[in-house]
Design a protein around this motif. Structure first.
Motif, mmCIF file in Angstrom:
data_model
loop_
_atom_site.group_PDB
_atom_site.id
_atom_site.type_symbol
_atom_site.label_atom_id
_atom_site.label_comp_id
_atom_site.label_asym_id
_atom_site.label_seq_id
_atom_site.Cartn_x
_atom_site.Cartn_y
_atom_site.Cartn_z
ATOM 1 N N PHE A 140 49.961 60.141 27.625
ATOM 2 C CA PHE A 140 49.507 61.524 27.407
ATOM 3 C C PHE A 140 48.810 62.042 28.665
ATOM 4 O O PHE A 140 49.050 63.168 29.117
ATOM 5 C CB PHE A 140 48.555 61.568 26.209
ATOM 6 N N ALA A 141 47.927 61.218 29.224
ATOM 7 C CA ALA A 141 47.218 61.618 30.443
ATOM 8 C C ALA A 141 48.198 61.892 31.580
ATOM 9 O O ALA A 141 48.042 62.851 32.344
ATOM 10 C CB ALA A 141 46.223 60.537 30.838
ATOM 11 N N GLN A 142 49.224 61.053 31.680
ATOM 12 C CA GLN A 142 50.236 61.242 32.714
ATOM 13 C C GLN A 142 50.989 62.558 32.492
ATOM 14 O O GLN A 142 51.323 63.271 33.444
ATOM 15 C CB GLN A 142 51.215 60.069 32.696
ATOM 16 N N ALA A 143 51.227 62.895 31.227
ATOM 17 C CA ALA A 143 51.991 64.104 30.902
ATOM 18 C C ALA A 143 51.216 65.380 31.197
ATOM 19 O O ALA A 143 51.817 66.428 31.468
ATOM 20 C CB ALA A 143 52.407 64.071 29.431
ATOM 21 N N VAL A 144 49.880 65.314 31.137
ATOM 22 C CA VAL A 144 49.083 66.535 31.324
ATOM 23 C C VAL A 144 48.365 66.565 32.669
ATOM 24 O O VAL A 144 47.563 67.469 32.914
ATOM 25 C CB VAL A 144 48.040 66.682 30.185
ATOM 26 N N ALA A 147 40.240 72.875 33.548
ATOM 27 C CA ALA A 147 40.635 73.658 32.372
ATOM 28 C C ALA A 147 40.746 72.748 31.154
ATOM 29 O O ALA A 147 41.360 71.685 31.213
ATOM 30 C CB ALA A 147 41.961 74.365 32.618
ATOM 31 N N VAL A 148 40.139 73.169 30.051
ATOM 32 C CA VAL A 148 40.210 72.416 28.798
ATOM 33 C C VAL A 148 41.318 73.029 27.942
ATOM 34 O O VAL A 148 41.278 74.217 27.615
ATOM 35 C CB VAL A 148 38.862 72.454 28.051
ATOM 36 N N ILE A 149 42.305 72.215 27.594
ATOM 37 C CA ILE A 149 43.473 72.688 26.856
ATOM 38 C C ILE A 149 43.493 72.047 25.469
ATOM 39 O O ILE A 149 43.324 70.834 25.335
ATOM 40 C CB ILE A 149 44.787 72.340 27.593
ATOM 41 N N VAL A 150 43.686 72.883 24.449
ATOM 42 C CA VAL A 150 43.826 72.398 23.071
ATOM 43 C C VAL A 150 45.319 72.310 22.762
ATOM 44 O O VAL A 150 46.046 73.301 22.877
ATOM 45 C CB VAL A 150 43.129 73.336 22.073
ATOM 46 N N HIS A 151 45.776 71.130 22.369
ATOM 47 C CA HIS A 151 47.196 70.897 22.099
ATOM 48 C C HIS A 151 47.444 70.825 20.594
ATOM 49 O O HIS A 151 46.697 70.182 19.862
ATOM 50 C CB HIS A 151 47.654 69.576 22.731
ATOM 51 N N ASP A 152 48.483 71.509 20.163
ATOM 52 C CA ASP A 152 48.971 71.392 18.792
ATOM 53 C C ASP A 152 50.324 70.685 18.823
ATOM 54 O O ASP A 152 50.954 70.561 19.870
ATOM 55 C CB ASP A 152 49.117 72.778 18.145
ATOM 56 N N ARG A 153 50.750 70.247 17.676
ATOM 57 C CA ARG A 153 52.076 69.629 17.621
ATOM 58 C C ARG A 153 53.156 70.664 17.919
ATOM 59 O O ARG A 153 53.014 71.825 17.535
ATOM 60 C CB ARG A 153 52.300 69.007 16.231
ATOM 61 N N PRO A 154 54.229 70.230 18.614
ATOM 62 C CA PRO A 154 54.512 68.866 19.089
ATOM 63 C C PRO A 154 53.739 68.543 20.366
ATOM 64 O O PRO A 154 53.629 69.384 21.259
ATOM 65 C CB PRO A 154 56.015 68.902 19.357
ATOM 66 N N PHE A 155 53.215 67.327 20.443
ATOM 67 C CA PHE A 155 52.460 66.895 21.603
ATOM 68 C C PHE A 155 53.409 66.456 22.720
ATOM 69 O O PHE A 155 54.588 66.179 22.473
ATOM 70 C CB PHE A 155 51.525 65.747 21.218
ATOM 71 N N PRO A 156 52.892 66.362 23.943
ATOM 72 C CA PRO A 156 53.760 65.950 25.061
ATOM 73 C C PRO A 156 54.355 64.556 24.906
ATOM 74 O O PRO A 156 55.390 64.259 25.497
ATOM 75 C CB PRO A 156 52.819 66.014 26.274
ATOM 76 N N VAL A 157 53.693 63.688 24.148
ATOM 77 C CA VAL A 157 54.203 62.331 23.916
ATOM 78 C C VAL A 157 54.180 62.055 22.420
ATOM 79 O O VAL A 157 53.589 62.802 21.639
ATOM 80 C CB VAL A 157 53.355 61.273 24.671
ATOM 81 N N ASP A 158 54.825 60.978 22.032
ATOM 82 C CA ASP A 158 54.901 60.608 20.622
ATOM 83 C C ASP A 158 53.572 60.009 20.177
ATOM 84 O O ASP A 158 53.164 58.948 20.651
ATOM 85 C CB ASP A 158 56.037 59.604 20.415
ATOM 86 N N ILE A 159 52.895 60.711 19.260
ATOM 87 C CA ILE A 159 51.578 60.302 18.773
ATOM 88 C C ILE A 159 51.655 60.171 17.256
ATOM 89 O O ILE A 159 52.373 60.937 16.604
ATOM 90 C CB ILE A 159 50.504 61.333 19.188
ATOM 91 N N PRO A 160 50.934 59.214 16.658
ATOM 92 C CA PRO A 160 50.972 59.041 15.199
ATOM 93 C C PRO A 160 50.733 60.342 14.434
ATOM 94 O O PRO A 160 49.977 61.214 14.877
ATOM 95 C CB PRO A 160 49.844 58.028 14.946
ATOM 96 N N GLU A 161 51.377 60.467 13.277
ATOM 97 C CA GLU A 161 51.298 61.684 12.474
ATOM 98 C C GLU A 161 49.880 61.977 11.993
ATOM 99 O O GLU A 161 49.557 63.115 11.659
ATOM 100 C CB GLU A 161 52.231 61.565 11.263
ATOM 101 N N SER A 162 49.036 60.959 11.937
ATOM 102 C CA SER A 162 47.668 61.172 11.461
ATOM 103 C C SER A 162 46.846 62.028 12.415
ATOM 104 O O SER A 162 45.848 62.632 12.018
ATOM 105 C CB SER A 162 46.967 59.827 11.261
ATOM 106 N N VAL A 163 47.265 62.105 13.670
ATOM 107 C CA VAL A 163 46.549 62.918 14.662
ATOM 108 C C VAL A 163 46.949 64.377 14.477
ATOM 109 O O VAL A 163 48.132 64.716 14.507
ATOM 110 C CB VAL A 163 46.864 62.450 16.096
ATOM 111 N N THR A 164 45.956 65.236 14.282
ATOM 112 C CA THR A 164 46.235 66.654 14.028
ATOM 113 C C THR A 164 46.070 67.522 15.268
ATOM 114 O O THR A 164 46.782 68.507 15.433
ATOM 115 C CB THR A 164 45.304 67.182 12.926
ATOM 116 N N ASP A 165 45.122 67.184 16.121
ATOM 117 C CA ASP A 165 44.867 67.993 17.316
ATOM 118 C C ASP A 165 44.467 67.099 18.476
ATOM 119 O O ASP A 165 43.902 66.007 18.278
ATOM 120 C CB ASP A 165 43.751 69.020 17.064
ATOM 121 N N CYS A 166 44.740 67.591 19.671
ATOM 122 C CA CYS A 166 44.341 66.889 20.891
ATOM 123 C C CYS A 166 43.735 67.892 21.866
ATOM 124 O O CYS A 166 44.137 69.056 21.903
ATOM 125 C CB CYS A 166 45.530 66.206 21.561
#
Length: 301
Positions: free
Chosen positions: A212-216, A223-242
């Motif tokens: 994820f760090a490599q992707a962003v 700059a602080v960025i709020v990510h919603d699905r779909p995320f840049p990488v495959d992350i477990p479904e339990s994660v709602t926000d990054c």
């Protein structure tokens, strides 16, 4: 059908009924159009005003949760003015010949009471809604002030951190305190390798966090960025926000902070601005420590 719609519909129907009764009573008393208009028009307008208030109540969601108060005020106004009518009639010792006129007076006062009660009820509901909005705004300002104080405190701590790892630890703690995201990692990327300077992420494997760090890493520094699905990488479904931010982007290394949440934690625009201030503190301190380290290496050589 919810309570607001039911109450609004009841008021609207009541207003129409009162207006119709006023017209009926006016026509019963005289057939002269001008006299009918003079006698009925003011009270018909009041009845229709009750109808309008009912429609407004049913359509305006701002009154959600306050309809019982409006209904109580309307009922109270109606009963109060009906009682006044009864007292007036009894004090005048109404006879059987004047019962018709007594009914006219009662309906007139009931109409006035219903309108007065509805208006007071709407004003009361609006006032209480405004007070709740002011209380919410006060709480928001207090929360913002508290977070701003946290930024100041963490900024001082970061400025005195003796190492990059220490800066990363403060950043992780600050992100958790200010956003409620308890899972945060600071990843340093260098020559294709990823090193976790500080990591409290349990939901996502560390190698996925590094991806994820490599992707962003191409994000604008600070700059602080709020990510919603779909995320840049495959992350477990339990994660709602990054949330991610590039803390420091040097020629040979990039430091990225990643926070994840599983409980719908909201990071608003104000929170983003405060986090950007925090990231800027960390960026300055990390750059200073890197320069000091480079100078020490040169001196040692």
């Amino acid at each position: 059908m919810n309570q607001r719609l039911l109450t609004g519909a009841a008021l609207a129907v009541s207003g129409v009924v009162l207006a119709a009764m006023q017209v009926f009573h006016a026509v019963q008393q005289t057939r002269i159009p001008v006299a009918v208009a003079v006698d009925a028009l003011p009270f018909v307008a009041m009845g229709l005003a009750v109808t309008y208030a009912g429609v407004w109540l049913a359509r305006d969601t701002a009154f959600e949760g306050a309809t019982s108060r409006v209904a109580a005020w309307a009922a109270g106004g109606t009963v109060t003015f009906a009682a006044v009518a009864a007292l007036l009639l009894f004090s005048q010792r109404v006879t059987s010949g004047s019962l018709a006129r007594a009914s006219y007076l009662t309906v007139d006062l009931v109409t006035v009471g219903a309108l007065a009660g509805v208006l007071v009820g709407l004003y009361d509901a609006r006032s209480r809604s405004r007070l709740r909005e002011l209380a919410a705004e006060r709480d928001r300002v207090e929360a913002f002030a508290g977070k701003a104080a946290d930024v100041n405190n963490y900024g001082r701590a970061i400025a005195s951190a003796p190492s990059v790892d220490g800066v990363a630890a403060f950043v992780v703690e600050a992100f958790g305190t200010m956003t409620g995201m308890e899972e945060t990692a600071v990843i340093q990327l260098r020559d294709g390798d990823a090193v976790a300077l500080a990591n409290t992420v349990r939901t996502v494997p560390v190698d996925v966090v590094a991806e994820f760090a490599q992707a962003v890493r191409a994000q604008e520094q600070g700059a602080v960025i709020v990510h919603d699905r779909p995320f840049p990488v495959d992350i477990p479904e339990s994660v709602t926000d990054c949330v991610s931010a590039v803390v420091l982007d040097d020629e040979d290394e990039t430091t990225v902070v990643i926070s994840v949440t599983t409980d719908e934690t909201t990071v608003g625009e104000e929170d983003q601005k405060l986090l950007e201030l925090l990231v800027s503190h960390a960026s300055v301190r990390m750059a200073t420590l890197n320069r000091q380290s480079a100078d020490e290496e040169l001196t040692g050589q």
